[in-house]
Design a protein around this motif. Structure first.
Motif, PDB file in Angstrom:
ATOM      1  N   THR B  61     -18.267 -24.479  41.411  1.00 43.34           N
ATOM      2  CA  THR B  61     -18.209 -24.997  40.051  1.00 43.34           C
ATOM      3  C   THR B  61     -18.644 -23.940  39.059  1.00 43.34           C
ATOM      4  OG1 THR B  61     -19.147 -26.946  41.089  1.00 43.34           O
ATOM      5  CG2 THR B  61     -18.734 -27.092  38.737  1.00 43.34           C
ATOM      6  N   ILE B  62     -17.896 -23.817  37.985  1.00 36.96           N
ATOM      7  CA  ILE B  62     -18.339 -22.989  36.858  1.00 36.96           C
ATOM      8  C   ILE B  62     -18.476 -23.914  35.658  1.00 36.96           C
ATOM      9  CG2 ILE B  62     -15.913 -22.285  36.402  1.00 36.96           C
ATOM     10  CD1 ILE B  62     -18.539 -19.780  35.651  1.00 36.96           C
ATOM     11  N   GLY B  63     -19.583 -23.811  34.974  1.00 36.58           N
ATOM     12  CA  GLY B  63     -19.796 -24.647  33.804  1.00 36.58           C
ATOM     13  C   GLY B  63     -19.988 -23.791  32.577  1.00 36.58           C
ATOM     14  N   GLY B  64     -19.492 -24.253  31.465  1.00 38.26           N
ATOM     15  CA  GLY B  64     -19.661 -23.513  30.219  1.00 38.26           C
ATOM     16  C   GLY B  64     -18.948 -24.245  29.109  1.00 38.26           C
ATOM     17  N   PRO B  65     -19.106 -23.761  27.894  1.00 37.29           N
ATOM     18  CA  PRO B  65     -18.445 -24.431  26.772  1.00 37.29           C
ATOM     19  C   PRO B  65     -16.941 -24.122  26.757  1.00 37.29           C
ATOM     20  CG  PRO B  65     -19.588 -22.480  26.018  1.00 37.29           C
ATOM     21  CD  PRO B  65     -19.872 -22.588  27.492  1.00 37.29           C
ATOM     22  N   ASP B  66     -16.135 -25.032  26.203  1.00 36.06           N
ATOM     23  CA  ASP B  66     -14.706 -24.733  26.043  1.00 36.06           C
ATOM     24  C   ASP B  66     -14.525 -23.706  24.928  1.00 36.06           C
ATOM     25  OD1 ASP B  66     -13.997 -26.522  28.003  1.00 36.06           O
ATOM     26  OD2 ASP B  66     -13.976 -28.206  26.599  1.00 36.06           O
ATOM     27  N   ILE B  67     -15.309 -23.882  23.890  1.00 41.97           N
ATOM     28  CA  ILE B  67     -15.263 -22.956  22.759  1.00 41.97           C
ATOM     29  C   ILE B  67     -16.682 -22.477  22.488  1.00 41.97           C
ATOM     30  CG2 ILE B  67     -14.786 -22.712  20.297  1.00 41.97           C
ATOM     31  CD1 ILE B  67     -12.625 -24.846  20.644  1.00 41.97           C
ATOM     32  N   ALA B  68     -16.869 -21.155  22.513  1.00 42.91           N
ATOM     33  CA  ALA B  68     -18.184 -20.601  22.221  1.00 42.91           C
ATOM     34  C   ALA B  68     -18.138 -20.036  20.802  1.00 42.91           C
ATOM     35  CB  ALA B  68     -18.524 -19.515  23.235  1.00 42.91           C
ATOM     36  N   GLU B  69     -19.030 -20.504  19.958  1.00 42.36           N
ATOM     37  CA  GLU B  69     -19.027 -20.006  18.587  1.00 42.36           C
ATOM     38  C   GLU B  69     -19.556 -18.596  18.524  1.00 42.36           C
ATOM     39  OE1 GLU B  69     -20.840 -22.403  15.627  1.00 42.36           O
ATOM     40  OE2 GLU B  69     -19.446 -24.048  15.989  1.00 42.36           O
ATOM     41  N   ASN B  70     -20.532 -18.305  19.385  1.00 45.72           N
ATOM     42  CA  ASN B  70     -21.161 -16.993  19.352  1.00 45.72           C
ATOM     43  C   ASN B  70     -21.013 -16.342  20.721  1.00 45.72           C
ATOM     44  OD1 ASN B  70     -22.768 -14.785  19.097  1.00 45.72           O
ATOM     45  ND2 ASN B  70     -24.619 -15.900  18.513  1.00 45.72           N
ATOM     46  N   GLY B  71     -20.195 -15.303  20.785  1.00 44.78           N
ATOM     47  CA  GLY B  71     -19.935 -14.637  22.055  1.00 44.78           C
ATOM     48  C   GLY B  71     -21.137 -13.911  22.624  1.00 44.78           C
ATOM     49  N   ALA B  72     -22.179 -13.727  21.811  1.00 45.89           N
ATOM     50  CA  ALA B  72     -23.360 -13.025  22.302  1.00 45.89           C
ATOM     51  C   ALA B  72     -24.210 -13.911  23.205  1.00 45.89           C
ATOM     52  CB  ALA B  72     -24.205 -12.517  21.139  1.00 45.89           C
ATOM     53  N   VAL B  73     -24.044 -15.216  23.061  1.00 47.22           N
ATOM     54  CA  VAL B  73     -24.849 -16.142  23.855  1.00 47.22           C
ATOM     55  C   VAL B  73     -23.942 -17.267  24.349  1.00 47.22           C
ATOM     56  CG1 VAL B  73     -27.030 -17.379  23.946  1.00 47.22           C
ATOM     57  CG2 VAL B  73     -26.684 -15.703  22.169  1.00 47.22           C
ATOM     58  N   VAL B  74     -23.360 -17.081  25.520  1.00 43.65           N
ATOM     59  CA  VAL B  74     -22.505 -18.112  26.104  1.00 43.65           C
ATOM     60  C   VAL B  74     -23.197 -18.657  27.346  1.00 43.65           C
ATOM     61  CG1 VAL B  74     -20.225 -18.661  27.005  1.00 43.65           C
ATOM     62  CG2 VAL B  74     -20.480 -16.850  25.306  1.00 43.65           C
ATOM     63  N   PRO B  75     -23.668 -19.907  27.303  1.00 43.98           N
ATOM     64  CA  PRO B  75     -24.353 -20.445  28.478  1.00 43.98           C
ATOM     65  C   PRO B  75     -23.351 -20.752  29.588  1.00 43.98           C
ATOM     66  CG  PRO B  75     -24.298 -22.065  26.711  1.00 43.98           C
ATOM     67  CD  PRO B  75     -23.625 -20.849  26.187  1.00 43.98           C
ATOM     68  N   LEU B  76     -23.603 -20.225  30.773  1.00 45.22           N
ATOM     69  CA  LEU B  76     -22.719 -20.462  31.916  1.00 45.22           C
ATOM     70  C   LEU B  76     -23.550 -20.916  33.108  1.00 45.22           C
ATOM     71  CD1 LEU B  76     -20.369 -17.332  31.869  1.00 45.22           C
ATOM     72  CD2 LEU B  76     -19.850 -19.604  31.031  1.00 45.22           C
ATOM     73  N   THR B  77     -22.970 -21.803  33.898  1.00 42.20           N
ATOM     74  CA  THR B  77     -23.625 -22.205  35.131  1.00 42.20           C
ATOM     75  C   THR B  77     -22.656 -21.966  36.285  1.00 42.20           C
ATOM     76  OG1 THR B  77     -22.812 -24.455  34.957  1.00 42.20           O
ATOM     77  CG2 THR B  77     -24.959 -24.017  33.989  1.00 42.20           C
ATOM     78  N   ALA B  78     -23.199 -21.574  37.412  1.00 44.45           N
ATOM     79  CA  ALA B  78     -22.391 -21.363  38.609  1.00 44.45           C
ATOM     80  C   ALA B  78     -23.077 -22.055  39.763  1.00 44.45           C
ATOM     81  CB  ALA B  78     -22.246 -19.877  38.899  1.00 44.45           C
ATOM     82  N   SER B  79     -22.318 -22.848  40.508  1.00 43.69           N
ATOM     83  CA  SER B  79     -22.924 -23.516  41.659  1.00 43.69           C
ATOM     84  C   SER B  79     -21.854 -23.797  42.699  1.00 43.69           C
ATOM     85  CB  SER B  79     -23.603 -24.810  41.223  1.00 43.69           C
ATOM     86  OG  SER B  79     -22.636 -25.681  40.700  1.00 43.69           O
ATOM     87  N   THR B  80     -22.309 -24.142  43.885  1.00 41.23           N
ATOM     88  CA  THR B  80     -21.381 -24.470  44.958  1.00 41.23           C
ATOM     89  C   THR B  80     -22.024 -25.483  45.898  1.00 41.23           C
ATOM     90  OG1 THR B  80     -20.101 -23.611  46.798  1.00 41.23           O
ATOM     91  CG2 THR B  80     -22.153 -22.488  46.329  1.00 41.23           C
TER      92      THR B  80
END
Lengths: 103, 152
Positions: B61-80
């Protein structure tokens, strides 16, 4: 010396969720300064997490991790009162270690 | 007709290729894999890490926003949910260097990580789970960035 990390470790069932906020510039190496020269990359390269002194996780990071990095991970079998430590080392050789107690 | 010198040179090239395909696993497990972090594309990263070509899997699974307003801070999650995971990687395809982070697992942590990344432009982001046997599985997600985080 870099500023201390903020570490929060909370019990969630049989595990503990650890959230870490590190204080680091994380310069990407892509940016140019006022004189048009590239600012050299300066970023955390290695992160190690320990649970009661035993290493449970290591990470390698590139410069694409955000400034003042956030990291969340889950330690299996951690109980309230256990010690969780996190340390990092950047590509200039500077390092910092901090510890928190699971609550 | 080949001279001895040419033969040796080709031998060295072949050895290099073998190393990059991960047939020499001892080289792939260096403490900090500089080559992998300098690789430009996800495929090159996998090569530098000595992992096989990743297969898409719904267990990652990859998690994150569909649209990131600020490319400097994009929260992402990775799990399996797959057992026997050795490493979890986070990759941003169109960044100057695709590899963002490598998490080396032990049995004492859940294969689930969250962090914040920089993204230069809208791109596909990947979570890759590398198994102990070198197999790799990935999940991808498109994140649109309205303000880049790599430049000025």
């Amino acid at each position: 010396m870099a500023d201390p990390m903020r570490i929060r470790a909370q019990v969630a069932g049989n595990n503990a969720t650890v959230r870490v906020l590190m204080s680091h510039e994380m310069e990407s190496g892509q940016r140019k300064d006022a004189a048009g020269k590239l600012v050299p990359a300066w970023h955390i390269a290695e992160v190690t997490a320990t649970h009661n002194g035993k290493t449970v996780m290591t990470a390698e990071w590139g410069p694409a991790v955000s400034k003042n990095p956030f990291l969340q991970f889950t330690v299996k079998g951690a109980k309230a009162g256990d010690k969780v430590g996190v340390s990092w080392k950047d590509n200039k050789g500077e390092s910092r270690t901090d510890e928190a107690t699971v609550s | 007709m080949q001279t001895r010198r040419e033969t040796l040179k080709q031998g060295a090239i072949v050895a290099g290729l073998l190393a990059s395909t991960g047939l020499f696993p001892q080289y792939a497990m260096a403490a900090y894999n500089k080559t992998a972090f300098e690789a430009k594309t996800p495929a090159d990263v996998m090569k530098a890490l000595g992992a096989g070509a990743p297969v898409e899997s719904k267990d990652v699974t990859i998690g994150g926003p569909d649209i990131a307003e600020n490319g400097a801070v994009v929260p992402l999650t990775a799990s399996t949910t797959l057992p026997g995971v050795k490493q979890i990687l986070i990759l941003v395809e169109k960044n100057p260097s695709a590899l963002v982070a490598v998490f080396n697992m032990t049995d004492s942590v859940e294969p689930s990580f969250a962090t914040r990344t920089k993204m230069g432009q809208s791109s596909d982001v990947y979570a890759v789970a590398v198994m102990a046997d070198g197999k790799a599985f990935f999940a991808k997600k498109e994140v649109k960035v309205t303000l880049g985080g790599c430049g000025g």
